[in-house]
Design a protein around this motif. Structure first.
Motif, short mmCIF file in Angstrom:
data_model
loop_
_atom_site.label_atom_id
_atom_site.label_comp_id
_atom_site.label_asym_id
_atom_site.label_seq_id
_atom_site.Cartn_x
_atom_site.Cartn_y
_atom_site.Cartn_z
N VAL A 1 -7.73 13.43 1.62
CA VAL A 1 -7.76 14.82 0.85
C VAL A 1 -7.67 15.85 1.53
CG1 VAL A 1 -9.29 15.66 -0.93
CG2 VAL A 1 -9.57 13.14 -0.51
N ARG A 2 -7.20 16.68 0.56
CA ARG A 2 -7.03 18.30 1.31
C ARG A 2 -7.50 19.08 0.06
NH1 ARG A 2 -0.60 19.32 1.12
NH2 ARG A 2 -0.74 21.06 -0.07
N GLY A 3 -7.92 20.38 0.29
CA GLY A 3 -8.54 21.37 -0.76
C GLY A 3 -7.38 21.52 -1.75
N GLY A 4 -7.95 21.56 -2.77
CA GLY A 4 -7.43 21.99 -4.12
C GLY A 4 -8.18 23.12 -4.82
N PRO A 5 -7.86 23.58 -6.18
CA PRO A 5 -6.72 22.81 -7.04
C PRO A 5 -5.21 23.32 -6.67
CG PRO A 5 -7.81 24.37 -8.24
CD PRO A 5 -8.45 24.55 -6.75
N GLY A 6 -4.40 22.87 -7.26
CA GLY A 6 -2.77 23.32 -7.22
C GLY A 6 -2.47 22.85 -5.84
N LEU B 1 0.78 -1.12 0.11
CA LEU B 1 -0.02 -0.01 0.05
C LEU B 1 0.70 1.40 -0.14
CD1 LEU B 1 -1.77 0.75 3.49
CD2 LEU B 1 0.18 -0.52 3.17
N THR B 2 0.11 2.28 -0.33
CA THR B 2 0.95 3.53 -0.29
C THR B 2 -0.41 4.58 0.20
OG1 THR B 2 2.14 5.41 -1.20
CG2 THR B 2 0.55 4.26 -2.44
N THR B 3 -0.01 5.62 0.60
CA THR B 3 -1.04 6.91 1.22
C THR B 3 -0.34 8.13 0.63
OG1 THR B 3 0.17 7.17 3.54
CG2 THR B 3 -1.70 5.48 3.16
N SER B 4 -1.31 9.01 0.41
CA SER B 4 -0.76 10.38 0.38
C SER B 4 -1.75 11.25 0.33
CB SER B 4 -0.33 10.54 -1.19
OG SER B 4 0.55 11.71 -1.68
N SER B 5 -1.79 12.73 0.12
CA SER B 5 -2.79 13.31 0.05
C SER B 5 -2.88 14.28 -1.40
CB SER B 5 -2.73 14.57 0.87
OG SER B 5 -3.80 15.44 0.97
N SER B 6 -4.02 14.93 -1.51
CA SER B 6 -4.24 15.13 -3.18
C SER B 6 -3.21 15.56 -4.03
CB SER B 6 -5.32 16.41 -3.08
OG SER B 6 -6.46 16.20 -1.79
N PRO B 7 -2.21 16.61 -3.90
CA PRO B 7 -1.10 16.65 -5.02
C PRO B 7 -0.49 15.33 -5.02
CG PRO B 7 -1.31 18.44 -3.24
CD PRO B 7 -2.12 17.48 -2.84
N ILE C 1 -4.03 22.89 3.15
CA ILE C 1 -3.68 21.82 3.91
C ILE C 1 -4.98 21.19 4.65
CG2 ILE C 1 -1.28 21.80 4.07
CD1 ILE C 1 -1.65 22.93 6.94
N GLN C 2 -6.13 21.85 4.44
CA GLN C 2 -7.24 21.38 5.37
C GLN C 2 -7.94 20.64 4.52
OE1 GLN C 2 -7.13 22.81 8.08
NE2 GLN C 2 -5.73 24.54 7.67
N PRO C 3 -9.09 19.99 5.03
CA PRO C 3 -9.84 18.87 4.41
C PRO C 3 -10.77 19.13 3.39
CG PRO C 3 -10.56 19.23 6.83
CD PRO C 3 -9.37 20.12 6.61
N SER C 4 -11.10 18.36 2.72
CA SER C 4 -11.87 18.48 1.45
C SER C 4 -12.45 17.23 0.91
CB SER C 4 -11.10 19.45 0.25
OG SER C 4 -11.88 19.69 -0.90
N GLN C 5 -13.24 17.17 -0.01
CA GLN C 5 -13.59 15.99 -0.73
C GLN C 5 -13.59 16.14 -2.28
OE1 GLN C 5 -17.82 15.60 1.05
NE2 GLN C 5 -16.61 13.87 2.18
N SER C 6 -12.52 17.12 -2.56
CA SER C 6 -12.70 17.69 -4.05
C SER C 6 -11.69 16.58 -4.94
CB SER C 6 -12.09 18.97 -4.07
OG SER C 6 -10.90 19.02 -3.31
N ASP C 7 -11.63 15.54 -4.44
CA ASP C 7 -10.88 14.49 -5.26
C ASP C 7 -11.58 13.47 -5.75
OD1 ASP C 7 -8.66 16.24 -4.96
OD2 ASP C 7 -7.48 14.87 -3.67
N TYR C 8 -13.04 13.67 -5.47
CA TYR C 8 -14.20 12.57 -5.90
C TYR C 8 -14.03 12.03 -7.35
CZ TYR C 8 -18.62 10.59 -6.46
OH TYR C 8 -19.64 9.41 -6.62
N PHE C 9 -13.89 13.19 -8.27
CA PHE C 9 -13.89 12.83 -9.76
C PHE C 9 -12.77 12.02 -9.91
CE2 PHE C 9 -16.50 16.82 -10.99
CZ PHE C 9 -17.62 16.05 -11.05
N GLN C 10 -11.51 12.74 -9.33
CA GLN C 10 -10.32 12.10 -9.70
C GLN C 10 -10.07 10.31 -9.19
OE1 GLN C 10 -6.93 12.58 -6.99
NE2 GLN C 10 -5.54 13.24 -8.86
N ALA C 11 -11.02 10.10 -8.15
CA ALA C 11 -10.99 8.80 -7.56
C ALA C 11 -12.00 7.79 -8.35
CB ALA C 11 -11.52 8.76 -6.23
#
Lengths: 357, 253
Positions: free
Chosen positions: A108-113, A77-83, A117-127
């Motif tokens: 997930v953290r807020g994006g784009p770019g 396994l690996t783990t990371s955050s959005s970027p 570093i605060q929480p977000s759910q904005s990687d739904y599409f990506q996932a």
């Protein structure tokens, strides 16, 4: 013996990875998930189970180390955050294309770019809609609690090996950073099985094993795609997961929300019910496969659905696909690292769903 | 004739570590000889069942069809990261990557340096022919000054296109590398020497002392637009002065 502990989401995820009998973790620090690799480095998994932990030079290297080790038939396994997850997309596409099992968690953290570093759910599409190139799918699990995070690590490995497909745990900075009571499962043994499809050194008398996602002949590549699609149909048939609150009662309205946001929405729902509004909550736990049918069945008896997300309206599109025009679908979201309050959601129920001024 | 074809008369045969698949390499290309030397080295060490290879993106992308070994195809530049993942979970196996100059020294520079710096106990075989072969002869990081390619049609201009990169000398400076050498396979003598080098480098893996890095300076008749003979001569006259053959870092005695 089961243990009850108070643990931070990221640390619980790391402990669950050891207990799930993982063979290896490859990762790179990024806020808000760095506690995963910190915990793994501090808790001597190699001495405990023989699990390898390596800090790579980048997320790109991490996911390719995962690819190599997964090709050996190991639990990796690996783990990371959005970027960082964006950087891994090429490797995830290769893993999906070569049909290898692995687990990737995105806190997930807020994006784009570089975003926040605060929480977000904005990687739904990506996932759930792709992320990397090509026609592939990630089985995507969305925990709403630290407990679910732990349980999903084990489940994710089971699904990854069952379907030989990468599985994503889509969590966020709230669950990753929050401390909660958690019941840890017992230590699972590491895999001893020698898979036919895995690179392990050529077995005499058998064909050599090739792990690849390349077919230069388009007829052959189409066959690969058809095989993948057939697998995804199986996943869609067998692996839909969701929970509901008050949805089997007489209700006029329903909230659809996933992950940490669903817990805030639950609070809003309880308050709305106290005020006499007949409303329930539907929480998808698997984002791919998505519970289209279950939501569609609910839609017929509802005056309206409110989708609540910590993004600008991503799962909203799947809710609309599920509802297919049977009832109105409204949306309330906060983004860029902002978290909606129960009152804001309650207000959205009243103004957007019920139509109060 | 049938009298001659008898096992007792056999003086040479194709290594059993190579499959019967017809190679797609161009006439005169060095990949064929390099594959053969690596296959024979593995064969002579008797480690076919204990070896896992990693193929790159580039002309040798299909190397996994030619080596009768368990192999993984890596994304462009990521071979040494993939090999790291394999070696870390299969520490008893012999693990190698086989990469070209675009793969190893351009897009994969980061992975190459960090893998060598960690001292992963793997063998990296680096084929340097100063050009991108598979995509049709574009400039590589190792393309020589003034050398023509499809993206440096008037010759590599150092001022605007940068200098040719000697990654082998760079990794030799890293503490993680155990054995770093530069060879060729363009004559029988050089090919035999390369095989000895590859055998040694594979054997060193059992010592767990670090990364072994073998550069093979090679040719590309098709994209250099030369006959195989001309290409080898050009390589001797132009590539070897800039990329001199020989050991760069040898294990301390």
């Amino acid at each position: 013996m089961k243990e009850l502990k108070l643990m931070k989401g990221n640390e619980a995820l790391a402990e669950a990875a050891i207990r799930a009998g993982s063979d290896a973790y490859f990762g790179y620090p990024i806020t808000p998930q760095s506690e995963v690799i910190e915990y793994l480095m501090a808790h001597n998994p190699y001495e405990r189970t023989g699990m390898v932990v390596l800090q790579a030079e980048s997320e790109v290297a991490s996911i390719n180390m995962v690819y190599g080790a997964a090709g050996c038939g190991k639990r990796v396994l690996t783990t990371s955050s959005s970027p960082g997850i964006s950087l891994m997309q090429e490797g995830i596409s290769y893993i999906a294309g070569a049909e290898l099992p692995c687990v990737v968690a995105n806190v997930v953290r807020g994006g784009p770019g570089l975003g926040t570093i605060q929480p977000s759910q904005s990687d739904y599409f990506q996932a759930v809609k792709g992320g990397g190139h090509g026609d592939y799918k990630l089985i995507t699990l969305a925990p709403a609690t630290v407990q679910e995070t732990v349980d999903y690590v084990k489940l994710a490995f089971e699904l990854a090996f069952k379907y030989r497909n990468p599985v994503m745990i889509l969590t966020d900075g709230i669950i990753g950073q929050m401390m909660e009571k958690v019941e840890l499962f017992e230590q699972q043994p590491r895999l001893t099985e020698q898979f036919d499809w895995a690179t392990k050194g050529k077995v005499s008398g058998k064909d050599h094993v090739i792990i690849t996602s390349l077919q230069l002949q388009s007829e052959e590549q189409e066959k690969v795609n058809l095989r993948l699609q057939a697998k995804y149909r199986e996943v869609e048939k067998n692996e839909v997961r969701y929970v509901t609150h008050h949805c089997d009662e007489e209700i006029d309205y329903m909230i659809v929300a996933f992950g940490s946001c669903a817990r805030i929405a639950q609070k809003a729902m309880e308050e709305a019910r106290k005020q006499g509004i007949k409303i329930g909550l539907f929480r998808p736990q698997s984002l791919y496969p998505y519970p289209y049918d279950a939501i569609n069945k609910m839609a017929g008896k509802l005056k309206g659905i409110l989708t609540v997300e910590m993004n600008a309206g991503q799962m909203l599109e799947d809710v609309k696909l599920a509802v297919n025009g049977k009832t109105k679908v409204e949306f309330y979201g906060r983004f860029g690292g902002m978290i909606p309050s129960p009152n804001e959601i309650l207000n959205a129920i009243k103004t957007k769903l019920i139509g109060e001024k | 004739m049938s009298e001659l074809i008898k096992p007792e008369n056999l003086v040479y045969q194709k290594s059993k570590v190579l499959t019967d698949k017809v190679m797609h390499y161009c006439p005169g290309c060095g990949h064929g000889a390099a594959h053969k030397m690596l296959a024979e080295a593995i064969d002579e060490l008797g480690i076919q069942n204990e070896t896992i290879g990693v193929a790159p993106v580039g002309c040798s992308v299909l190397a996994y069809y030619y080596f009768d070994l368990d192999m993984t195809e890596a994304a462009h530049g990521r071979a040494t990261a993939v090999a790291t993942g394999i070696k870390r979970v299969m520490p008893d196996k012999y693990v190698f990557t086989y990469q070209g100059d675009g793969d190893l020294a351009a897009i994969g520079t980061g992975e190459t340096i960090h893998t060598c710096n960690r001292g992963e106990n793997i063998l990296i075989v680096f084929i340097n022919n100063g050009i991108y072969g598979m995509t049709g002869g574009q400039m590589a990081p190792t393309t020589l000054e003034g050398m023509k390619s499809s993206t440096s049609p008037f010759g590599r201009d150092i001022k605007t296109m940068g200098n040719p990169l000697k990654l082998t000398e760079i990794v030799a400076q890293l503490k993680g590398t155990y054995y770093v050498t530069r060879q060729s396979v363009h004559t029988p003598g050089n090919a035999r020497r390369t095989k000895r080098v590859l055998k040694k480098a594979l054997e060193y893996q059992k010592l767990n002392k670090g990364t072994c890095f073998v550069e093979i300076v090679s040719n590309c008749p098709s994209n250099w637009k030369m006959s195989p003979v001309e290409a080898n001569k050009w390589m001797e006259e132009n590539m070897f002065p800039f990329y001199p053959l020989g050991d760069i870092k040898v294990p301390e005695q």
